[in-house]
Design a protein around this motif. Sequence first.
Motif, short mmCIF file in Angstrom:
data_model
loop_
_atom_site.label_atom_id
_atom_site.label_comp_id
_atom_site.label_asym_id
_atom_site.label_seq_id
_atom_site.Cartn_x
_atom_site.Cartn_y
_atom_site.Cartn_z
N MET A 126 6.66 -22.86 10.73
CA MET A 126 5.27 -22.95 9.92
C MET A 126 4.67 -21.97 9.26
N THR A 127 5.25 -20.57 9.59
CA THR A 127 4.80 -19.48 8.75
C THR A 127 5.59 -19.47 7.45
N GLN A 128 7.08 -19.80 7.61
CA GLN A 128 7.94 -19.93 6.60
C GLN A 128 7.29 -20.81 5.45
N GLU A 129 7.04 -22.08 5.92
CA GLU A 129 6.32 -23.14 5.01
C GLU A 129 5.20 -22.75 4.41
N ARG A 130 4.08 -22.07 5.26
CA ARG A 130 3.08 -21.48 4.66
C ARG A 130 3.34 -20.48 3.55
N ALA A 131 4.40 -19.67 3.69
CA ALA A 131 4.48 -18.62 2.78
C ALA A 131 5.11 -19.18 1.34
N ALA A 132 5.90 -20.22 1.76
CA ALA A 132 6.51 -20.98 0.49
C ALA A 132 5.32 -21.72 -0.28
N ARG A 133 4.17 -22.23 0.51
CA ARG A 133 3.23 -22.73 -0.35
C ARG A 133 2.40 -21.89 -1.13
N LEU A 134 2.30 -20.71 -0.59
CA LEU A 134 1.38 -19.54 -1.27
C LEU A 134 2.12 -19.10 -2.41
N VAL A 135 3.35 -18.93 -2.33
CA VAL A 135 4.14 -18.58 -3.40
C VAL A 135 4.08 -19.51 -4.67
N GLY A 136 4.39 -20.86 -4.00
CA GLY A 136 4.29 -21.96 -5.20
C GLY A 136 3.09 -22.23 -5.71
N GLY A 137 1.68 -22.13 -5.10
CA GLY A 137 0.47 -22.33 -5.41
C GLY A 137 -0.18 -21.08 -6.40
N GLY A 138 0.48 -19.82 -6.22
CA GLY A 138 0.08 -18.67 -6.83
C GLY A 138 -1.36 -18.16 -6.13
N ALA A 139 -1.57 -18.51 -4.94
CA ALA A 139 -2.81 -17.86 -4.29
C ALA A 139 -2.83 -16.61 -3.85
N VAL A 140 -1.34 -16.02 -3.61
CA VAL A 140 -0.93 -14.67 -2.98
C VAL A 140 -0.39 -14.08 -4.13
N LYS A 141 -0.56 -12.89 -4.19
CA LYS A 141 0.61 -11.78 -4.92
C LYS A 141 1.99 -12.27 -4.63
#
Length: 684
Positions: A653-668
């Motif tokens: 779940m943490t890996q999927e969350r990180a991938a979403r954040l990187v794809g959406g550009g919400a986090v640096k």
Amino acid sequence: MSFSHGQLLVHCIQVLDSYNCDIQSVEEHVNKYLKNNQIYDDSDQTFIVEVFSECVRYANLMQVVLDGFYAKDGKKTLRSEQNLYTVVCYLALFRLDELGMAHFRKFVASQDINRMYRFLNFFLDEKNLMTWIRDGWEKYYEHVFVETNMISSIQRWMPELQEMIGQMKDKIANRLKPKRKSLQTTEAKPFNITQPRPRSIPIPEPIPKLAKHKPVPKTLYSEPREFNKIKRSKESNRRVAEERLMEASRIQFACANPEKSQKTKEILTNIVSEEESKLEFERHRANPPPSFLSSAASSRSSVRRLTVEERSRLNSREVPIKMNTATILREGNLYRKKEAEEIKKWENLEAGAKDASDFLKWQTEMRQRDLEEELAEIERRRLHGKLSHEEAILARQDLIQENKQKVKSMKEETEKMMQEYLQKKFSEEKEMRQLVEDTMQGHKNAKEATKKLQDYKRKIVQEVNEESKELMKQALEEAEEEMRRRMELIHQIRAMEAVPIIRQKLVDLTTTSGHGLLSEMSIAELRERVALLKTAEKETEEQRRDDILAAKQAKDQMLLETLETISKHRLEQTKSAAVRFECKKKGIIPKKPEIKDPKLLELEKKLEERKLQRKKEQEKLKVVPSKQSVNQTKSLINQKRGLEESRWRELEMTQERAARLVGGGAVKSHSASRLAASSAIMAS
């Protein structure tokens, strides 16, 4: 003295009442009491401190007198008055020579006459003083100290003290001495002289009227306008800054691509992996993933292999060293030392020094021999350690068997003890029944005793109420005196405020203050001198800057020279390393020295025998597991598996969350890469 004799005595008693030796020290308690009661007069402070500290010091002597008084004459007196009698006893024993009879009478007269007569009549009785009181004091202090410092001083004042006690007795019995007849005094008559004429009354001078002082300006009690202006400017600047920040955050990355290039991402991952590799010492190895995640693990295995290969490639790559001034100077100094050593060596050889090749050969042979001996010694120690371990296991097994036999004997003893305990319990129950019957009869007699006790308590309450009324009267009188003193102070302060103050001052900058000092000068002269000093400082500053620039240039030249020497030495080192590597390829790899020692062989045989013996005894002591224990172990294994499965799910779940954040550009990108790297570490 600002306090009366009675007030001083009350303060001394209150200090002793509120003192607890387990919590506070003597000095700390006295200072706190003086501060709380606002006692600032020096004479009063010294008297209270001396009386309190001496009463604590000679508490054993006072206790001897008080115990005898409460046992004989003071049976009806209250225990709360104990500190009053201790203070009076201390003043009579140690301070009578200093105070004198007049002050001592005033201290006694400030208290209730019946109490003082009862105590002093008992204490100053020669029978009591010279017999059992003196014997009690001599238990704590020497005979000479008691005779010289205490009994002799009381005997000196004994006639005056006995006279005072007699007067107190007469006053209690309402016996007054008859007054002497007052003789007629001679009256002086004036001489018969002619009376002088009365003087003429002079005309009174007119009283000068004081000019009305200017009222205090209202601006003194209000904040100046400049503060309000500064606050407004601060608020406006803050609003402007916030608006600009909002605009900057809204128009973020408008002129550049927000996504980082592949190269920068690789560099960031490499940096993170290097930092993690430094911290991965003695890390706990994770268990293999559960069965339901085998398919997901196989898909991710290729990614993990790539990361490991990248790490190995990065570790094998030579990291460039940052050449700052410190490293350049350090390395240049090292090569300079090496050059000096080589030159010295060649000079010695030219002068006729011998070659040390034979000695070095002999040295290597001797070191080889020492190494073989050390290895043999290490092997012997290892075998001894294993032997002792095996013997310890055998001894533990023997101890377990002995403990089992002891447990059996203990169980038999406990059964016997339980039987004896039950018999004792039956006998105790019978005795308790008998006691209950006896106590029931005793309760009937206790009711009459409680009635008597209630009557006695009522009498005590009446006495306490009378005392509290007297104390309230004293407190009211003290409060009235304090109010008068404060009113006088207020009148004085108002009179001082009514005096006018001249506030205007004229200043001449060219004149001196007129104190008559050698280095005295006016403000104008001081300003001129300050200006001259500033110009001198600027000149010195420019000179320093020129010196610093020259030093920097010299240092840069020296660094360039050292860099040239370092590059030459490094070239030579790389060449010599390449030659050594080729020689190693051609050469034969040295084998480890074999150890052949008969003592070691014997130790190995002994070790094998002990191991066989231990295994035989372990087979004898093997316990067959029951069905219940097997079921428990199975349930524990299933729980462990369930926990591992839940842990793996969380990681996914943490890996999927990180991938979403990187794809959406919400986090640096930096924080996202760190999150992904941390999850990868947890997975590995």
